[in-house]
Motif scaffolding. Sequence first.
Motif, PDB file in Angstrom:
ATOM      1  N   GLU A 254       0.837  -1.206   0.000  1.00 53.88           N
ATOM      2  CA  GLU A 254       0.000   0.000   0.000  1.00 53.88           C
ATOM      3  C   GLU A 254       0.869   1.252   0.000  1.00 53.88           C
ATOM      4  OE1 GLU A 254      -0.320  -2.541   2.006  1.00 53.88           O
ATOM      5  OE2 GLU A 254      -2.310  -3.365   1.553  1.00 53.88           O
ATOM      6  N   VAL A 255       1.949   1.203   0.804  1.00 56.18           N
ATOM      7  CA  VAL A 255       2.824   2.371   0.900  1.00 56.18           C
ATOM      8  C   VAL A 255       3.522   2.594  -0.441  1.00 56.18           C
ATOM      9  CG1 VAL A 255       4.692   3.444   2.208  1.00 56.18           C
ATOM     10  CG2 VAL A 255       3.146   1.871   3.335  1.00 56.18           C
ATOM     11  N   VAL A 256       3.950   1.504  -1.070  1.00 57.97           N
ATOM     12  CA  VAL A 256       4.620   1.624  -2.369  1.00 57.97           C
ATOM     13  C   VAL A 256       3.653   2.235  -3.388  1.00 57.97           C
ATOM     14  CG1 VAL A 256       5.621   0.321  -4.290  1.00 57.97           C
ATOM     15  CG2 VAL A 256       6.249  -0.244  -1.942  1.00 57.97           C
ATOM     16  N   LYS A 257       2.376   1.801  -3.350  1.00 59.82           N
ATOM     17  CA  LYS A 257       1.371   2.363  -4.267  1.00 59.82           C
ATOM     18  C   LYS A 257       1.227   3.859  -4.043  1.00 59.82           C
ATOM     19  CE  LYS A 257      -1.922  -1.263  -5.310  1.00 59.82           C
ATOM     20  NZ  LYS A 257      -3.164  -1.859  -4.850  1.00 59.82           N
ATOM     21  N   LEU A 258       1.167   4.226  -2.761  1.00 57.34           N
ATOM     22  CA  LEU A 258       1.020   5.636  -2.400  1.00 57.34           C
ATOM     23  C   LEU A 258       2.223   6.431  -2.906  1.00 57.34           C
ATOM     24  CD1 LEU A 258      -1.041   7.270  -0.751  1.00 57.34           C
ATOM     25  CD2 LEU A 258       0.415   6.965   1.237  1.00 57.34           C
ATOM     26  N   ALA A 259       3.409   5.867  -2.693  1.00 54.27           N
ATOM     27  CA  ALA A 259       4.638   6.548  -3.124  1.00 54.27           C
ATOM     28  C   ALA A 259       4.652   6.690  -4.648  1.00 54.27           C
ATOM     29  CB  ALA A 259       5.853   5.757  -2.650  1.00 54.27           C
ATOM     30  N   HIS A 260       4.202   5.648  -5.368  1.00 49.56           N
ATOM     31  CA  HIS A 260       4.126   5.730  -6.833  1.00 49.56           C
ATOM     32  C   HIS A 260       3.203   6.863  -7.250  1.00 49.56           C
ATOM     33  CE1 HIS A 260       6.622   2.672  -8.392  1.00 49.56           C
ATOM     34  NE2 HIS A 260       6.016   1.660  -7.783  1.00 49.56           N
ATOM     35  N   ALA A 261       2.056   6.948  -6.540  1.00 46.09           N
ATOM     36  CA  ALA A 261       1.086   8.004  -6.876  1.00 46.09           C
ATOM     37  C   ALA A 261       1.716   9.383  -6.676  1.00 46.09           C
ATOM     38  CB  ALA A 261      -0.163   7.852  -6.019  1.00 46.09           C
ATOM     39  N   PHE A 262       2.471   9.526  -5.567  1.00 49.36           N
ATOM     40  CA  PHE A 262       3.127  10.819  -5.317  1.00 49.36           C
ATOM     41  C   PHE A 262       4.190  11.097  -6.373  1.00 49.36           C
ATOM     42  CE2 PHE A 262       1.759  10.606  -0.728  1.00 49.36           C
ATOM     43  CZ  PHE A 262       0.959  11.718  -0.819  1.00 49.36           C
ATOM     44  N   ASP A 263       4.953  10.047  -6.745  1.00 53.64           N
ATOM     45  CA  ASP A 263       5.986  10.214  -7.775  1.00 53.64           C
ATOM     46  C   ASP A 263       5.362  10.717  -9.072  1.00 53.64           C
ATOM     47  OD1 ASP A 263       8.287   9.597  -6.438  1.00 53.64           O
ATOM     48  OD2 ASP A 263       8.059   7.434  -6.717  1.00 53.64           O
ATOM     49  N   HIS A 264       4.239  10.067  -9.428  1.00 52.26           N
ATOM     50  CA  HIS A 264       3.556  10.435 -10.663  1.00 52.26           C
ATOM     51  C   HIS A 264       3.075  11.891 -10.591  1.00 52.26           C
ATOM     52  CE1 HIS A 264       1.170   9.988 -14.217  1.00 52.26           C
ATOM     53  NE2 HIS A 264       0.063  10.315 -13.579  1.00 52.26           N
ATOM     54  N   TYR A 265       2.482  12.223  -9.430  1.00 58.13           N
ATOM     55  CA  TYR A 265       1.951  13.574  -9.243  1.00 58.13           C
ATOM     56  C   TYR A 265       3.088  14.607  -9.286  1.00 58.13           C
ATOM     57  CZ  TYR A 265      -0.781  17.341  -7.206  1.00 58.13           C
ATOM     58  OH  TYR A 265      -1.407  18.526  -6.989  1.00 58.13           O
ATOM     59  N   HIS A 266       4.183  14.264  -8.648  1.00 61.14           N
ATOM     60  CA  HIS A 266       5.317  15.195  -8.623  1.00 61.14           C
ATOM     61  C   HIS A 266       5.883  15.420 -10.032  1.00 61.14           C
ATOM     62  CE1 HIS A 266       9.561  16.406  -8.129  1.00 61.14           C
ATOM     63  NE2 HIS A 266       9.011  17.221  -7.250  1.00 61.14           N
ATOM     64  N   ARG A 267       5.962  14.317 -10.804  1.00 59.25           N
ATOM     65  CA  ARG A 267       6.468  14.459 -12.178  1.00 59.25           C
ATOM     66  C   ARG A 267       5.585  15.416 -12.967  1.00 59.25           C
ATOM     67  NH1 ARG A 267       7.880   9.182 -11.985  1.00 59.25           N
ATOM     68  NH2 ARG A 267       5.873   8.482 -12.788  1.00 59.25           N
ATOM     69  N   ARG A 268       4.254  15.234 -12.794  1.00 57.96           N
ATOM     70  CA  ARG A 268       3.331  16.109 -13.538  1.00 57.96           C
ATOM     71  C   ARG A 268       3.468  17.556 -13.081  1.00 57.96           C
ATOM     72  NH1 ARG A 268      -2.386  14.092 -12.925  1.00 57.96           N
ATOM     73  NH2 ARG A 268      -2.780  16.181 -13.659  1.00 57.96           N
ATOM     74  N   MET A 269       3.596  17.743 -11.769  1.00 53.44           N
ATOM     75  CA  MET A 269       3.762  19.093 -11.215  1.00 53.44           C
ATOM     76  C   MET A 269       5.023  19.741 -11.760  1.00 53.44           C
ATOM     77  SD  MET A 269       1.511  20.248  -9.195  1.00 53.44           S
ATOM     78  CE  MET A 269       2.358  21.454  -8.213  1.00 53.44           C
ATOM     79  N   ALA A 270       6.114  18.948 -11.754  1.00 56.43           N
ATOM     80  CA  ALA A 270       7.393  19.480 -12.210  1.00 56.43           C
ATOM     81  C   ALA A 270       7.302  19.881 -13.680  1.00 56.43           C
ATOM     82  CB  ALA A 270       8.492  18.437 -12.002  1.00 56.43           C
ATOM     83  N   GLN A 271       6.618  19.030 -14.495  1.00 50.18           N
ATOM     84  CA  GLN A 271       6.452  19.372 -15.916  1.00 50.18           C
ATOM     85  C   GLN A 271       5.656  20.657 -16.077  1.00 50.18           C
ATOM     86  OE1 GLN A 271       4.659  15.896 -17.519  1.00 50.18           O
ATOM     87  NE2 GLN A 271       6.582  14.800 -17.705  1.00 50.18           N
TER      88      GLN A 271
END
Length: 443
Positions: free
Chosen positions: A192-209
């Motif tokens: 579950e934590v890994v899923k959450l971290a993936h979601a944050f990674d994805h969100y951060h990538r989009r934010m950074a773009q």
Amino acid sequence: MMRLKAGLRRRVAVTFAVFATLFVTAETVAIYFVTDGQEEEFIDHVLEDEMRVIIEQHQRGAEIRMPHNDVMNGVIVRNAEEREKLPVHLQRLSVGTHEIFVDGTEFHVAVQQQGQTLFYLLYDATRHEARIEEFLRFLLLLLLASAVAAAVLGFWLSGRLVRQVADLAERVAGLDPNADHPPLAEGYRDEEVVKLAHAFDHYHRRMAQLVKREKEFTANVSHELRTPLTAIKTGCELLTEDSALQGKSRLRLEAIGDAVERITQSMQALLFLAREIPVSDDEPIELREVVEEAFAPFHETLSSKAIEVEIRVPDGASLRIHRPALSLALSNLVRNAVDYTDRGRITVTFERDMLSITDSGCGIPKTDLPHIFKRAYRAGQAQRPDGKGLGLSIVKRIADRFGWRISVTSQLHQGSTFAIIFPPQSLVPSVAIAEPDAARELA
Ligand code: ADP
């Protein structure tokens, strides 16, 4: 802010303890009653066995040996006279097994009859009761111990569970949308934590773009606009030097020059807001000058609407402030005051740390007041046809950015007052205590 519930750890620990206590309590009560019941049954069996032996002896005509010890005592009653001598609590008993209390002591009594003869066997249950009580104390102790153990276990277990989430939260809080970082998902094991971290990674990538694109866009806009704006400005300056240009044409040209200057300043302020550049120490600026500049584009509208403008800002009043930001905020507030006022007067006052703009316009309904600073919000009462509900949200952004406070009071059909309260570090001391100058009228 919404009040947070107690920490997850504490809640899990308390839930564990409550459930364990309830469960062990139910178990304790059940064990207690079953054990007590068994003890009573056991005593009754002992009495019945002993009584059987006695009756047998009686029937055989053998010598009857009634027990007389700490626990059991027997009595034979052969006639009415002897029965009279018995204690009243025994006299009342019928044939069978009974449980009686004499001076707080529990006795089990078996009664049998053979012809006229009555046999009484008394069993003193004190020891059994003491044993049961001791057992109960032990169970209660066990109950307490399991509640504590459950709470500790719950706290420890939930700690293990939330540690990774808390750690992830800390790392997410430290993320910078302007910088790359190793994937958050690395270093966690629970699914579950890994899923959450993936979601944050994805969100951060989009934010950074998004931030990157936004930065490029603002940089491009400012670069692309700066050159033509400078060209217009220089053109205007060169044309004003031409003495042949007189009257209305000269005035128009000056208006164009002022408009270009305002666009340049607004662009600077907007870029500043978009880029989160740290606030630097600003040079003091002439407040009256900025206020007058904010009214400049509206001279014609003001005279056609017959609105008087009164600027009660002392000459020499200055503030240590980012000039383009103040210009942009003021131009929005002044434009609103002009647009939402049909007749009467607009007064700008600077006193102590507060610059206020009061109009005699349509006013704002009470229900709209808390919302007017939201982006794209437009009060129902009055809307200008080209309005997008952005002006006041820009003012609010600027105010938040520079630590100014904004206050608004309004009376429907009578007018509104918007005030900016500047922080102490923006005030230039001589001005802060200066009395407002004699009012000057404009327009
Ligand atoms: P808009 O572009 O609609 O004017 P603003 O963010 O500047 O957007 O203002 C939001 C709303 O607040 C406006 O739609 C208007 O109804 C109200 N408002 C703002 N300033 C005034 C004022 N001086 N007098 C009356 N209403 C105002």
